[in-house]
Structure formats: structure tokens, C-alpha cells
Design an enzyme around this catalytic site. Structure first.
Site, short mmCIF file in Angstrom:
data_model
loop_
_atom_site.label_atom_id
_atom_site.label_comp_id
_atom_site.label_asym_id
_atom_site.label_seq_id
_atom_site.Cartn_x
_atom_site.Cartn_y
_atom_site.Cartn_z
N HIS A 247 -47.22 23.50 -12.41
CA HIS A 247 -48.80 23.88 -11.67
C HIS A 247 -47.69 24.31 -10.84
CE1 HIS A 247 -52.33 26.65 -11.46
NE2 HIS A 247 -52.45 26.01 -9.91
N GLU A 248 -48.14 23.91 -10.15
CA GLU A 248 -47.52 23.80 -8.22
C GLU A 248 -46.05 24.42 -8.03
OE1 GLU A 248 -49.28 24.35 -5.87
OE2 GLU A 248 -51.59 23.34 -6.84
N HIS B 275 -46.03 28.01 -8.26
CA HIS B 275 -46.06 29.27 -7.44
C HIS B 275 -44.62 28.42 -6.40
CE1 HIS B 275 -50.38 29.33 -7.85
NE2 HIS B 275 -50.78 28.33 -7.95
#
EC number: 3.4.24.-
Length: 424
Positions: free
Chosen positions: A18-19, A22
Site C-alpha cells: 500500500h505505502e 504512494h
């Protein structure tokens, strides 16, 4: 011990992917990423690479990517400050010594008169023993603040989050949840490769021992063609009838090795909950769905399974918001750990399936337009695109702060529900 390792591994993969989404899209947009963190709280492990500090932190409750400009800068120079300057070979300021200047004997100490590290990248001031000659220094765009012997890279405006177009900012925010869906598709593809893809017909896979199916004489690869007077053509039709008839004898017709056979079974009773969370009793006979190897079908399966799971989770979320499902059914970290413990005992394939479902869940939850979540921040970017100007940072900050506090309160409530349900 196996569950602990599996939970840590699963948590690490879900949060990291997920990160990472980003991170990658922030760097592609030219943003300065100050930190990539897994977990919250005190640092356990850290290293720096390509401008970014990578950390693993103590509390396994998520993670974050800290982009320059999203929060107020910790170090701020003002007129009257005494600072030390070190220079690179091109004569540009490469280090700005904020304190402990005595530890940097080669630094040139000045009193700041004017500073612009956002656009012009200059520092103007006077040497301490000469207040008549005003000096001007060009600052390298990757210069470092040095405070308490810790280095922090400056963030010119063109490296800050707010300087980028609404499209690039929206993509950077959306990339985290997007990667959770990509991970789910990848896991379902792996499952398709390992075990094959589910067949559409009511074909039996593994028969569980000491179950009504084994006692009735079912075998792997049997195909259910009829139950009572009803013809059966899909697995869903077969399981639906079994679920609806706990404790009731069912007369079935099966195909085995090209021949039809009659077989009867009484589904066992199992406790479950319906779509609104009420307890119900369902029938089970103890069989798994049949699978087959299919290269093209594997790709279709990965996408279809992700879509079906996404739809199911969104429906459940809608029922929660509308009050059709009680908040007591929500699980926090404790409940997820307990469920992981049960899944791990059923095998690696089910663990992968559980990981994929949690990944989709994480992606969906983060897209909900609530404060402090990716969806909440996307909402503000969308409003900016519509209005033609951003919301005041102070107002957005209050919105996210209050929202984060409410989310933490919800986490406490959910965790307490888990503890009551599992231990009290």
C-alpha cells in the site's frame, strides 16, 4: 509461533505494498518523500536511500509515506538566527548548521537577514564581525539542515506535495489502495496457478474426513447433477440447497466415471450469520469445490475473484453505514489475528486467500471519503479541482485531525469488542 510469523508477514506485505504505491507515484511526480514507514511509534530499524528514510516502527497499526509539504516543516529559519554554512565545490550552500555550530569549525557563521528556500533558494545575511557587508548565498536544491547533528533535506516548493497538479496529487493518493487491488489480483493468480481455477459445474474437490460427505460415500471429481427433483448445473446451486437444508436428508444424482449413481446425505448443522448479522444455522457436508488447470482461466479468475470480493465488501460496508449490520461484527487487529490463527491451520492456500481478502478490504476502506484516510484527502483534491483553488490548509488540517481522533476511537471500540468476544 507459526501464527505470529504469518500475521507479521501478512501485515508487512499488506502495508508495504500500500505505502509502496504512494511512494512510487510521489517520486514519479517529483515529490520529496521524507519517510516511508511501516508501523507507528518508536523506530526499530531504519536506513536512508535516495533522499528517503525507510523505517520499521514498533506499533503494527498501519504505515505512512511522509511527503514534503504535507505537514509544516520542523525547521524554519528567520531573520536574526545565527547559522553555519558549508559549501560544495560549486560554491553553493550544501549544509545549513542550525545549532551546535562549534562542532563544525569550517562552517561560515552568519546572521540571517533574509531567506527563501522555497523558490529563489538564497540565504542573505551578515558575518558576525561585519554588519555592513550584506552577503548573498545560493543554496543547492538538495542542501541539508543540520540540527542536533541530524540531517534533514530542504524542500523547495517544486518538490512539495502542493506544487503538483491535482491529477498528480490524486494519483499519488489513489496509488496506495490501487496497489492493494493489484496485490489481490496477483494472489488470486498465484492461487489459480497452484490449485487451478474453480469449475463452474458442481464438481467435488477434496472430501474432508469424518464429515457427512465422506460417510455418504462421495469421492473427489464426483459431479452433482440432481438434488431431489431439481437439476443442478452450477456449484452455487448445489451449495445453496445444502446450506438451506441442515439436518434434512437430500437425495442426489452424481456422475462418477461416466456413470450415474444415486447417493443420499444428511447435511450437518453449522452456526453462521446472515447478511444482516443475525445468527443462523446452515447445512454443510464437508466438501471443497473442484478445480482445474486453465492458463487463460487463471487470469480471468484473478480479476473476477477480485471484483466479486470487492462487491461483497462494499455491500457489507453499506449495510454497516445504514445500520443493517451491528458495529459489534467489526474486527480490529485482535480479531484479525484470531481469524488468521484459524486460517493458518487450514493450509497455505487459505492463508493466501485470506491475505487477498484483507488486501481488498484495506484498499476499499482507504478509499472511503473519511478524514485522515486516502479517500478523505482525495475528496479535498477533488474539491480543489472543482473550485479552482485549494481549501485552506488550516481547515483541512483540522478536518483530518478530528477525523483521525475519531478513527482511533473507533479502533479502540472495535478492539474492545474483539477482546470481549474472544477472551471474556
Amino acid at each position: 509461533m507459526t501464527t505470529v510469523v504469518a500475521f507479521i508477514l501478512m501485515f508487512g506485505v499488506l502495508v508495504s505494498i500500500h505505502e509502496w504505491g504512494h511512494l512510487i507515484f510521489a517520486k514519479r511526480a517529483g515529490m520529496l518523500v521524507r519517510e516511508f514507514a511501516i508501523g507507528f511509534g518508536p523506530k526499530i530499524f531504519s536506513f536512508t536511500k535516495n533522499e528517503t528514510l525507510y523505517t520499521i516502527r514498533l506499533i503494527p497499526a498501519g504505515g505512512y509515506v511522509r511527503v514534503a509539504g504535507e505537514d509544516p516543516e520542523i525547521i524554519e529559519l528567520k531573520p536574526g538566527h545565527h547559522i553555519g554554512l558549508e559549501f560544495n565545490q560549486a560554491g553553493e550552500v550544501s549544509k545549513i548548521i542550525v545549532n551546535n555550530k562549534s562542532k563544525h569549525p569550517y562552517a561560515r557563521v552568519i546572521e540571517v537577514e533574509n531567506v527563501d528556500l522555497d523558490h529563489k533558494l538564497i540565504i542573505e545575511g551578515y558575518e558576525l564581525d561585519d554588519d555592513e557587508n550584506r552577503l548573498s548565498f545560493n543554496v543547492n536544491e538538495k542542501a541539508m539542515f543540520v540540527m542536533d547533528e541530524r540531517e534533514t533535506q530542504i524542500a523547495p516548493y517544486n518538490r512539495q506535495f502542493a506544487s503538483k497538479s491535482t491529477g498528480k496529487r490524486a494519483m499519488q493518493l489513489f496509488a496506495g489502495p490501487m496497489m492493494n487491488f493489484v496485490l489481490a489480483i496477483a494472489i488470486f493468480l498465484i492461487l489459480g496457478i497452484i490449485q487451478g481455477v474453480p469449475v463452474e459445474e458442481a464438481k467435488l474437490g477434496e472430501i474432508q474426513p469424518d464429515t457427512p460427505a465422506e460417510q455418504a460415500g462421495f469421492q473427489q471429481d464426483d459431479v452433482i447433477t440432481q438434488i431431489g427433483d431439481q437439476s443442478i448445473s452450477t456449484w452455487e446451486e448445489f451449495t445453496s440447497i445444502v446450506r438451506e437444508n441442515p439436518g434434512q436428508e437430500l437425495d442426489m444424482v452424481i456422475q462418477r466415471n461416466g456413470e450415474s449413481q444415486d447417493i443420499s446425505v444428511v447435511p450437518g448443522e453449522a452456526e453462521a450469520v446472515n447478511e444482516v448479522g443475525d445468527p443462523i444455522t446452515i447445512g454443510q457436508i464437508g466438501v471443497y469445490q473442484g478445480f482445474e488447470k486453465d492458463v487463460l482461466g487463471t487470469f480471468v479468475y484473478g480479476i473476477e475473484r477480485t471484483y466479486d470480493t470487492t462487491t461483497m465488501i462494499i455491500q457489507n460496508l453499506f449495510m454497516l453505514v445504514t445500520g443493517q449490520v451491528s458495529i459489534e461484527l467489526l474486527s480490529g487487529p485482535v480479531g484479525i489475528y484470531d481469524a488468521t490463527d484459524q486460517v493458518v491451520q487450514t493450509g497455505f492456500s487459505n492463508f493466501l486467500l485470506w491475505t487477498a481478502m484483507l488486501s481488498i478490504n484495506l484498499g476499499i476502506i482507504n478509499l472511503v471519503p473519511l478524514p485522515a484516510l486516502d479517500g478523505g484527502r482525495l475528496l479535498f483534491v477533488g474539491l480543489e479541482a472543482v473550485r479552482g483553488k485549494p481549501i485552506a490548509p488550516e481547515k483541512e488540517g483540522i478536518f483530518h485531525f478530528v477525523g483521525f481522533a475519531l478513527l482511533m476511537l473507533l479502533m479502540i471500540v472495535v478492539t474492545w469488542n474483539d477482546i470481549q468476544r474472544l477472551f471474556l
